[in-house]
Motif scaffolding. Structure first.
Motif, short mmCIF file in Angstrom:
data_model
loop_
_atom_site.label_atom_id
_atom_site.label_comp_id
_atom_site.label_asym_id
_atom_site.label_seq_id
_atom_site.Cartn_x
_atom_site.Cartn_y
_atom_site.Cartn_z
N ILE A 60 0.86 -1.19 0.00
CA ILE A 60 0.00 0.00 0.00
C ILE A 60 0.89 1.24 0.00
O ILE A 60 1.76 1.39 0.86
N LYS A 61 0.68 2.11 -0.96
CA LYS A 61 1.43 3.36 -0.99
C LYS A 61 0.71 4.40 -0.13
O LYS A 61 -0.51 4.48 -0.13
N TYR A 62 1.48 5.18 0.60
CA TYR A 62 0.88 6.23 1.41
C TYR A 62 1.70 7.50 1.31
O TYR A 62 2.86 7.48 0.91
N HIS A 63 1.08 8.60 1.68
CA HIS A 63 1.71 9.91 1.54
C HIS A 63 2.63 10.23 2.72
O HIS A 63 3.76 10.68 2.54
N SER A 64 2.14 10.00 3.94
CA SER A 64 2.95 10.33 5.12
C SER A 64 2.47 9.56 6.33
O SER A 64 1.30 9.13 6.41
N LEU A 65 3.38 9.40 7.28
CA LEU A 65 3.05 8.83 8.58
C LEU A 65 3.70 9.75 9.62
O LEU A 65 4.91 9.78 9.74
N ILE A 66 2.88 10.52 10.27
CA ILE A 66 3.41 11.49 11.24
C ILE A 66 2.96 11.11 12.65
O ILE A 66 2.03 10.30 12.82
N VAL A 120 -0.41 9.96 22.99
CA VAL A 120 0.41 9.53 21.86
C VAL A 120 -0.50 9.39 20.65
O VAL A 120 -1.51 8.70 20.71
N GLY A 121 -0.15 10.06 19.57
CA GLY A 121 -0.99 10.02 18.38
C GLY A 121 -0.18 9.84 17.11
O GLY A 121 0.91 10.40 16.98
N LEU A 122 -0.71 9.03 16.20
CA LEU A 122 -0.11 8.85 14.88
C LEU A 122 -1.16 9.12 13.83
O LEU A 122 -2.36 8.83 14.03
N ARG A 123 -0.73 9.66 12.71
CA ARG A 123 -1.66 9.92 11.60
C ARG A 123 -1.05 9.39 10.30
O ARG A 123 0.08 9.73 9.95
N ILE A 124 -1.82 8.59 9.62
CA ILE A 124 -1.39 8.05 8.32
C ILE A 124 -2.23 8.73 7.25
O ILE A 124 -3.46 8.67 7.27
N VAL A 125 -1.56 9.42 6.34
CA VAL A 125 -2.24 10.08 5.23
C VAL A 125 -1.96 9.26 3.98
O VAL A 125 -0.80 9.10 3.57
N CYS A 126 -3.01 8.73 3.39
CA CYS A 126 -2.85 7.85 2.23
C CYS A 126 -3.40 8.51 0.97
O CYS A 126 -3.89 9.64 1.01
N PHE A 139 -3.07 4.71 22.73
CA PHE A 139 -2.65 5.66 21.71
C PHE A 139 -3.75 5.79 20.67
O PHE A 139 -4.67 4.97 20.61
N GLU A 140 -3.65 6.85 19.88
CA GLU A 140 -4.64 7.09 18.82
C GLU A 140 -3.96 6.98 17.46
O GLU A 140 -2.83 7.43 17.28
N ILE A 141 -4.67 6.37 16.52
CA ILE A 141 -4.23 6.34 15.12
C ILE A 141 -5.33 6.94 14.27
O ILE A 141 -6.49 6.52 14.35
N GLN A 142 -4.99 7.96 13.48
CA GLN A 142 -5.92 8.56 12.53
C GLN A 142 -5.49 8.16 11.13
O GLN A 142 -4.30 8.16 10.81
N ILE A 143 -6.47 7.82 10.30
CA ILE A 143 -6.19 7.45 8.91
C ILE A 143 -7.09 8.29 8.02
O ILE A 143 -8.31 8.35 8.23
N ARG A 144 -6.50 8.94 7.05
CA ARG A 144 -7.29 9.76 6.13
C ARG A 144 -6.57 9.91 4.80
O ARG A 144 -5.37 9.62 4.70
N THR A 145 -7.29 10.38 3.80
CA THR A 145 -6.68 10.63 2.50
C THR A 145 -6.03 12.02 2.48
O THR A 145 -6.25 12.82 3.39
#
Length: 205
Positions: free
Chosen positions: A41-47, A76-82, A142-148
């Protein structure tokens, strides 16, 4: 109500946990990155970020939290922008498979169809049973957010224009504001359609 002694005690505990928060981020980031790579899976960023202490205290007050480090689950939070809408669900499946999910908040599919606004897939989670090397971080939520990319852009812009200050946009411009959110939604939908058509094209060759 928190008094000054409470805040000092919280500050000391918060500071004592900083290295654990960093270790947790490193562990979660590694796990997600490996799984995303394995699934191609290609993604834009993981911050990622650790919630600043002042924001932590503000949320404790707002929620009247009695056990702050357990009840406030996004310290603690992570965000994956796909790239595409389908990636959001695919990465969500990875999260559900690899972590102990405490709470799932689907702000994409489970919201009113008339609401475009703030769209994202959020998880509150903990590590599953892990080796003894990680026993100190296993219980930390922890929290994980996933969005485009489009959802992330809209969230950033709308937060600055509207959510940051409810009076920032005059009432007569609110309609334009919500119409623009619809354009972001349409863009996301058509990017997904383009992806499907391009995939069909290459598979037919």
């Amino acid at each position: 109500m928190l008094n000054q002694d409470d805040i000092v005690q919280l500050r000391n505990e918060y500071d004592s946990k900083i290295e654990l928060f960093k270790q947790l981020i490193k562990t979660v980031k590694f796990c997600i990155s490996q799984e995303i790579q394995n699934h191609k899976i290609k993604y834009h960023s993981l911050i990622y970020r650790i919630k600043p202490f002042d924001s932590f205290v503000e949320k404790i007050r707002r929620k009247d939290a009695k056990e702050p480090f357990q009840e406030i689950m996004d310290v603690v939070g992570l965000r994956i922008v796909c790239l595409f809408h389908s990636n959001v669900k695919d990465i969500g499946t990875i999260v559900e498979k690899n972590f102990e999910v405490i709470e799932k908040d689907d702000k994409i599919d489970d919201v009113d169809v008339n609401i475009f606004g703030y769209m994202s897939l959020h998880y509150k989670a903990k590590l599953k049973d892990v080796s003894s090397d990680y026993k100190d971080i296993k219980g930390i939520p922890f929290e994980i957010q996933i969005r485009t990319i489009a959802q992330d852009a809209w969230a950033s812009i709308s937060h600055y224009l509207d959510y940051k200050n409810e009076s920032a946009i005059p009432i007569h411009l609110k309609r334009d504001f919500h119409a623009l959110s619809g354009l972001f939604y349409v863009a996301d939908t058509h990017f997904e359609i383009l992806l499907q058509e391009v995939t069909k094209h290459y598979l037919s060759k």
